[in-house]
Write a protein that holds these residues in place. Sequence first.
Motif, mmCIF file in Angstrom:
data_model
loop_
_atom_site.group_PDB
_atom_site.id
_atom_site.type_symbol
_atom_site.label_atom_id
_atom_site.label_comp_id
_atom_site.label_asym_id
_atom_site.label_seq_id
_atom_site.Cartn_x
_atom_site.Cartn_y
_atom_site.Cartn_z
ATOM 1 N N ALA A 73 42.017 19.533 76.789
ATOM 2 C CA ALA A 73 40.708 19.118 76.268
ATOM 3 C C ALA A 73 40.581 17.598 76.250
ATOM 4 O O ALA A 73 39.508 17.058 76.548
ATOM 5 C CB ALA A 73 40.510 19.688 74.864
ATOM 6 N N LYS A 74 41.654 16.923 75.931
ATOM 7 C CA LYS A 74 41.639 15.461 75.962
ATOM 8 C C LYS A 74 41.385 14.957 77.383
ATOM 9 O O LYS A 74 40.711 13.925 77.594
ATOM 10 C CB LYS A 74 42.978 14.917 75.453
ATOM 11 C CG LYS A 74 43.095 13.400 75.529
ATOM 12 C CD LYS A 74 44.461 12.925 75.040
ATOM 13 C CE LYS A 74 44.587 11.408 75.151
ATOM 14 N NZ LYS A 74 45.911 10.927 74.680
ATOM 15 N N ARG A 129 33.231 13.868 87.869
ATOM 16 C CA ARG A 129 33.141 13.746 89.314
ATOM 17 C C ARG A 129 34.289 14.447 90.029
ATOM 18 O O ARG A 129 34.322 14.503 91.272
ATOM 19 C CB ARG A 129 33.014 12.296 89.807
ATOM 20 C CG ARG A 129 31.784 11.583 89.277
ATOM 21 C CD ARG A 129 31.292 10.465 90.194
ATOM 22 N NE ARG A 129 30.553 10.998 91.333
ATOM 23 C CZ ARG A 129 30.978 10.944 92.597
ATOM 24 N NH1 ARG A 129 32.139 10.382 92.879
ATOM 25 N NH2 ARG A 129 30.251 11.447 93.575
ATOM 26 N N ASN A 130 35.219 15.027 89.284
ATOM 27 C CA ASN A 130 36.175 15.964 89.847
ATOM 28 C C ASN A 130 35.603 17.359 89.605
ATOM 29 O O ASN A 130 34.981 17.592 88.566
ATOM 30 C CB ASN A 130 37.530 15.802 89.149
ATOM 31 C CG ASN A 130 38.603 16.703 89.740
ATOM 32 O OD1 ASN A 130 38.584 17.902 89.541
ATOM 33 N ND2 ASN A 130 39.552 16.119 90.441
ATOM 34 N N PRO A 131 35.778 18.305 90.539
ATOM 35 C CA PRO A 131 35.201 19.645 90.328
ATOM 36 C C PRO A 131 35.689 20.325 89.054
ATOM 37 O O PRO A 131 35.016 21.227 88.537
ATOM 38 C CB PRO A 131 35.625 20.428 91.572
ATOM 39 C CG PRO A 131 36.740 19.637 92.183
ATOM 40 C CD PRO A 131 36.463 18.217 91.844
ATOM 41 N N LEU A 132 36.830 19.909 88.539
ATOM 42 C CA LEU A 132 37.326 20.492 87.291
ATOM 43 C C LEU A 132 36.317 20.355 86.159
ATOM 44 O O LEU A 132 36.242 21.211 85.280
ATOM 45 C CB LEU A 132 38.646 19.818 86.887
ATOM 46 C CG LEU A 132 39.885 20.254 87.674
ATOM 47 C CD1 LEU A 132 41.027 19.267 87.451
ATOM 48 C CD2 LEU A 132 40.303 21.663 87.278
ATOM 49 N N TYR A 133 35.546 19.283 86.174
ATOM 50 C CA TYR A 133 34.569 19.080 85.105
ATOM 51 C C TYR A 133 33.485 20.159 85.153
ATOM 52 O O TYR A 133 33.112 20.738 84.145
ATOM 53 C CB TYR A 133 33.952 17.684 85.205
ATOM 54 C CG TYR A 133 33.194 17.278 83.971
ATOM 55 C CD1 TYR A 133 33.873 16.832 82.840
ATOM 56 C CD2 TYR A 133 31.809 17.346 83.931
ATOM 57 C CE1 TYR A 133 33.182 16.469 81.686
ATOM 58 C CE2 TYR A 133 31.106 16.970 82.787
ATOM 59 C CZ TYR A 133 31.805 16.539 81.663
ATOM 60 O OH TYR A 133 31.111 16.180 80.523
ATOM 61 N N HIS A 134 32.992 20.436 86.353
ATOM 62 C CA HIS A 134 32.002 21.500 86.513
ATOM 63 C C HIS A 134 32.604 22.859 86.193
ATOM 64 O O HIS A 134 32.034 23.643 85.433
ATOM 65 C CB HIS A 134 31.465 21.511 87.944
ATOM 66 C CG HIS A 134 30.498 20.407 88.224
ATOM 67 N ND1 HIS A 134 30.074 20.105 89.509
ATOM 68 C CD2 HIS A 134 29.867 19.524 87.414
ATOM 69 C CE1 HIS A 134 29.218 19.105 89.470
ATOM 70 N NE2 HIS A 134 29.093 18.717 88.214
ATOM 71 N N TRP A 135 33.746 23.156 86.809
ATOM 72 C CA TRP A 135 34.356 24.473 86.621
ATOM 73 C C TRP A 135 34.656 24.744 85.153
ATOM 74 O O TRP A 135 34.419 25.839 84.646
ATOM 75 C CB TRP A 135 35.647 24.569 87.427
ATOM 76 C CG TRP A 135 35.482 24.485 88.905
ATOM 77 C CD1 TRP A 135 34.325 24.659 89.629
ATOM 78 C CD2 TRP A 135 36.500 24.189 89.853
ATOM 79 N NE1 TRP A 135 34.569 24.495 90.964
ATOM 80 C CE2 TRP A 135 35.901 24.206 91.141
ATOM 81 C CE3 TRP A 135 37.858 23.921 89.753
ATOM 82 C CZ2 TRP A 135 36.620 23.963 92.309
ATOM 83 C CZ3 TRP A 135 38.580 23.677 90.911
ATOM 84 C CH2 TRP A 135 37.967 23.694 92.166
ATOM 85 N N ASN A 155 36.083 18.330 74.585
ATOM 86 C CA ASN A 155 36.757 17.052 74.415
ATOM 87 C C ASN A 155 37.825 17.190 73.337
ATOM 88 O O ASN A 155 38.041 18.280 72.786
ATOM 89 C CB ASN A 155 35.756 15.941 74.064
ATOM 90 C CG ASN A 155 34.933 16.279 72.842
ATOM 91 O OD1 ASN A 155 35.462 16.656 71.786
ATOM 92 N ND2 ASN A 155 33.602 16.168 72.967
ATOM 93 N N GLU A 156 38.471 16.082 73.057
ATOM 94 C CA GLU A 156 39.582 16.102 72.106
ATOM 95 C C GLU A 156 39.109 16.457 70.702
ATOM 96 O O GLU A 156 39.826 17.126 69.950
ATOM 97 C CB GLU A 156 40.264 14.730 72.102
ATOM 98 C CG GLU A 156 41.607 14.702 71.427
ATOM 99 C CD GLU A 156 42.335 13.394 71.657
ATOM 100 O OE1 GLU A 156 43.553 13.332 71.362
ATOM 101 O OE2 GLU A 156 41.706 12.418 72.140
#
Length: 468
Positions: free
Chosen positions: A91-92, A99-105, A121-122
Amino acid sequence: MSQKKFINDDFLLSNKYAKTLYHDYASNMPIIDYHCHLPPQDIAKNQVYENLTQIWIYGDHYKWRAMRTLGIDEKYITGNASDEEKFKKWAKTVPYTMRNPLYHWTHMELSRYFDINELLNEENAGEIYKAASEKVNSDAYSCQNILSKMNVEVVCTTEDPTDTLEYHQKIAENGLKTHISTSFRPDKAIMIANEGYKEYLENLEEVSGISINSYQDLLDVLVQRITYFNDNGCKVSDHGLNFIPYADFKEAEVAAIFKKRITGQQINKEDTLKFESAVLQFLSEQYHSFGWVQQFHIGALRNNNTRMLDTLGPDTGWDSIGDYPQAENLSKFLNALDGKDKLTKTIIYNLNPADNEVIATMIGNFNDGSVKGKVQFGSGWWFLDQKDGMTKQINALSNMGLLSCFIGMLTDSRSFLSYPRHEYFRRIVCNIFGEEIEKGELPNDIEWIGKLVQDISYNNAKEYFDFS
């Protein structure tokens, strides 16, 4: 900022045409996940996970790489920290993945599975971990129920020839609504120069009941295992290769190379290439005779960090894109099979975007009119299964082939929470069409383009694989 303003109904859809294509045509189509690495034992047991970390972070080297980049200690990634501590470190990391796909996924998965519409988030990690874990640790979130919830019609897991398929057999006995099949992945039998090759042959001997003392014995065992997989409903093979091996060979040469290897003698690179070429062509001819689809994932440079490989093992996040020459060997390989009229339906997944146009044009050389989309340029894979990578693959295929014949997306994932990737893909496809309608580059024929979108999302794969 609430996430409802971020992952909303029109996420990634930039105009009214894209929105209509997605909401009216693509969104409700079932999912055919024709290549993944989900554990069949968990499906057979209808596994219920204890918490969010176990179902979401375990084994996910995409997340692990991001955490390491941020400076998170390995203790909180693959180490002995508690599951809650590992989640909080993830989460942190999340706000730093923009802008990495991880954010969307990440936010799509929280929304689609858990109705959590906050930005992770944290600060809110503890609350989200508790709320999601309570859902995960319930029968409603068992593996089978998750597949049903996500409208997954077919899943193809990936197994080695030594697998007994006992879990697939148990699943078939249970009559699960989602059709669970397997893919035959015999790379370990091909890669003769690998450490542990002789030990692998012993495993093949044990599962087949056939002693492997010659090259012909190896081929006999592979045919037996293909037959066994076929009898258990397999219709697909898969190979993860740096590049397609191709060399001219004679059967006697290959038999001698095999004998050298199993008697402890050294083989050189030329020997290795001839052997790999011979076995791969033999296997591909078998796939044709059984009417299977063959898949080739090419272009990865694996296990770059030997120190961490020795510590954690393979598939833990130390791989990257390779820059191997692909065109000539691939052409010769496909041509050798086609020349015998033994080229089965074939999907080629490319990891190096520099080779997109190579693959997009190569498939056209062997689409002979016998089957719609017989040879496919597979969807954006691994490092390329994100918005930019998928868009480039779609554009290359569109420019040099027929996107309308494309069999669409797959997860290639080990996680039951990855199915929003199909939604992600469909939204991107609809937006590409929608933008070109708005520009006047395509006609405003929503009904016809909607049909194409449905074909790419589901219908083409349904027809191509025929899992019925």
